[in-house]
Design a protein around this motif. Structure first.
Motif, PDB file in Angstrom:
ATOM      1  N   MET A   1       0.846  -1.170   0.000  1.00  0.00           N
ATOM      2  CA  MET A   1       0.000   0.000   0.000  1.00  0.00           C
ATOM      3  C   MET A   1       0.894   1.238   0.000  1.00  0.00           C
ATOM      4  N   SER A   2       0.463   2.230  -0.721  1.00  0.00           N
ATOM      5  CA  SER A   2       1.207   3.495  -0.707  1.00  0.00           C
ATOM      6  C   SER A   2       0.315   4.592  -0.128  1.00  0.00           C
ATOM      7  N   ILE A   3       0.948   5.505   0.539  1.00  0.00           N
ATOM      8  CA  ILE A   3       0.248   6.643   1.128  1.00  0.00           C
ATOM      9  C   ILE A   3       0.853   7.903   0.529  1.00  0.00           C
ATOM     10  N   THR A   4       0.002   8.742  -0.008  1.00  0.00           N
ATOM     11  CA  THR A   4       0.445  10.001  -0.588  1.00  0.00           C
ATOM     12  C   THR A   4       0.081  11.134   0.354  1.00  0.00           C
ATOM     13  N   VAL A   5       1.046  11.950   0.704  1.00  0.00           N
ATOM     14  CA  VAL A   5       0.814  13.102   1.566  1.00  0.00           C
ATOM     15  C   VAL A   5       1.124  14.349   0.746  1.00  0.00           C
ATOM     16  N   PRO A   6       0.081  15.008   0.239  1.00  0.00           N
ATOM     17  CA  PRO A   6       0.344  16.204  -0.577  1.00  0.00           C
ATOM     18  C   PRO A   6       0.854  17.355   0.285  1.00  0.00           C
ATOM     19  N   ASP A   7       1.683  18.189  -0.312  1.00  0.00           N
ATOM     20  CA  ASP A   7       2.218  19.362   0.390  1.00  0.00           C
ATOM     21  C   ASP A   7       1.208  20.504   0.289  1.00  0.00           C
ATOM     22  N   THR A   8       0.167  20.432   1.077  1.00  0.00           N
ATOM     23  CA  THR A   8      -0.860  21.478   1.036  1.00  0.00           C
ATOM     24  C   THR A   8      -0.401  22.751   1.732  1.00  0.00           C
ATOM     25  N   CYS A   9       0.536  22.640   2.633  1.00  0.00           N
ATOM     26  CA  CYS A   9       1.003  23.823   3.368  1.00  0.00           C
ATOM     27  C   CYS A   9       1.609  24.854   2.418  1.00  0.00           C
ATOM     28  N   SER A  10       2.438  24.416   1.502  1.00  0.00           N
ATOM     29  CA  SER A  10       3.056  25.356   0.546  1.00  0.00           C
ATOM     30  C   SER A  10       2.002  26.058  -0.292  1.00  0.00           C
ATOM     31  N   ALA A  11       1.035  25.292  -0.784  1.00  0.00           N
ATOM     32  CA  ALA A  11      -0.035  25.886  -1.599  1.00  0.00           C
ATOM     33  C   ALA A  11      -0.869  26.842  -0.766  1.00  0.00           C
ATOM     34  N   MET A  12      -1.195  26.445   0.446  1.00  0.00           N
ATOM     35  CA  MET A  12      -2.041  27.299   1.281  1.00  0.00           C
ATOM     36  C   MET A  12      -1.333  28.572   1.709  1.00  0.00           C
ATOM     37  N   ARG A  13      -0.040  28.582   1.702  1.00  0.00           N
ATOM     38  CA  ARG A  13       0.697  29.825   1.998  1.00  0.00           C
ATOM     39  C   ARG A  13       0.612  30.788   0.818  1.00  0.00           C
ATOM     40  N   ARG A  14       0.576  30.250  -0.401  1.00  0.00           N
ATOM     41  CA  ARG A  14       0.523  31.098  -1.602  1.00  0.00           C
ATOM     42  C   ARG A  14      -0.874  31.669  -1.843  1.00  0.00           C
ATOM     43  N   ILE A  15      -1.896  30.894  -1.573  1.00  0.00           N
ATOM     44  CA  ILE A  15      -3.257  31.272  -1.955  1.00  0.00           C
ATOM     45  C   ILE A  15      -3.713  32.593  -1.329  1.00  0.00           C
ATOM     46  N   PRO A  16      -3.602  32.804  -0.022  1.00  0.00           N
ATOM     47  CA  PRO A  16      -4.086  34.079   0.546  1.00  0.00           C
ATOM     48  C   PRO A  16      -3.283  35.299   0.109  1.00  0.00           C
ATOM     49  N   LEU A  17      -2.089  35.076  -0.412  1.00  0.00           N
ATOM     50  CA  LEU A  17      -1.237  36.184  -0.852  1.00  0.00           C
ATOM     51  C   LEU A  17      -1.441  36.533  -2.324  1.00  0.00           C
ATOM     52  N   ALA A  18      -2.114  35.645  -3.047  1.00  0.00           N
ATOM     53  CA  ALA A  18      -2.362  35.852  -4.481  1.00  0.00           C
ATOM     54  C   ALA A  18      -3.556  36.779  -4.678  1.00  0.00           C
ATOM     55  N   PRO A  19      -3.656  37.390  -5.843  1.00  0.00           N
ATOM     56  CA  PRO A  19      -4.861  38.178  -6.138  1.00  0.00           C
ATOM     57  C   PRO A  19      -6.109  37.286  -5.998  1.00  0.00           C
ATOM     58  N   VAL A  20      -7.181  37.849  -5.469  1.00  0.00           N
ATOM     59  CA  VAL A  20      -8.406  37.079  -5.222  1.00  0.00           C
ATOM     60  C   VAL A  20      -8.857  36.343  -6.478  1.00  0.00           C
ATOM     61  N   ALA A  21      -8.748  36.970  -7.623  1.00  0.00           N
ATOM     62  CA  ALA A  21      -9.206  36.358  -8.877  1.00  0.00           C
ATOM     63  C   ALA A  21      -8.417  35.095  -9.238  1.00  0.00           C
ATOM     64  N   ASP A  22      -7.212  34.933  -8.706  1.00  0.00           N
ATOM     65  CA  ASP A  22      -6.372  33.782  -9.028  1.00  0.00           C
ATOM     66  C   ASP A  22      -6.471  32.647  -8.018  1.00  0.00           C
ATOM     67  N   ARG A  23      -7.113  32.874  -6.896  1.00  0.00           N
ATOM     68  CA  ARG A  23      -7.053  31.924  -5.786  1.00  0.00           C
ATOM     69  C   ARG A  23      -7.709  30.584  -6.071  1.00  0.00           C
ATOM     70  N   VAL A  24      -8.852  30.571  -6.722  1.00  0.00           N
ATOM     71  CA  VAL A  24      -9.513  29.291  -7.012  1.00  0.00           C
ATOM     72  C   VAL A  24      -8.635  28.455  -7.940  1.00  0.00           C
ATOM     73  N   ASP A  25      -7.985  29.100  -8.909  1.00  0.00           N
ATOM     74  CA  ASP A  25      -7.104  28.369  -9.822  1.00  0.00           C
ATOM     75  C   ASP A  25      -5.879  27.809  -9.102  1.00  0.00           C
ATOM     76  N   LEU A  26      -5.460  28.428  -8.022  1.00  0.00           N
ATOM     77  CA  LEU A  26      -4.358  27.903  -7.212  1.00  0.00           C
ATOM     78  C   LEU A  26      -4.846  26.794  -6.281  1.00  0.00           C
ATOM     79  N   LEU A  27      -6.084  26.906  -5.835  1.00  0.00           N
ATOM     80  CA  LEU A  27      -6.656  25.925  -4.917  1.00  0.00           C
ATOM     81  C   LEU A  27      -6.940  24.596  -5.606  1.00  0.00           C
TER      82      LEU A  27
END
Length: 78
Positions: free
Chosen positions: A1-27
């Motif tokens: 069995m394999s377990i994948t742990v995505p690096d959501t922390c890096s993405a979540m740090r970028r999202i609130p700093l991005a322009p609001v219009a770009d956030r869903v595309d980053l999410l």
């Protein structure tokens, strides 16, 4: 069995700093690895809608609060 742990922390740090219009595309790619959790859900699953409608952080407000919460989670190793 394999377990994948995505690096959501890096993405979540970028999202609130991005322009609001770009956030869903980053999410969207951050959420994509969780798609398999919904394989029994009837029809196509909108992961962004699930995120925003459940316990996910908002994408158009509370930027500082979300960043503070993220740092608290990161510091706790969560």
């Amino acid at each position: 069995m394999s377990i994948t742990v995505p690096d959501t922390c890096s993405a979540m740090r970028r999202i609130p700093l991005a322009p609001v219009a770009d956030r869903v595309d980053l999410l969207r790619p951050m959420l994509e690895p969780s798609r398999g959790m919904y394989r029994h859900h009837p029809g196509e699953v909108d992961l962004v809608a699930l995120h925003l409608g459940a316990s996910g952080c908002p994408v158009g407000r509370d930027e500082e609060r979300c960043l503070d919460a993220l740092e608290t989670l990161a510091a706790a190793g969560a």
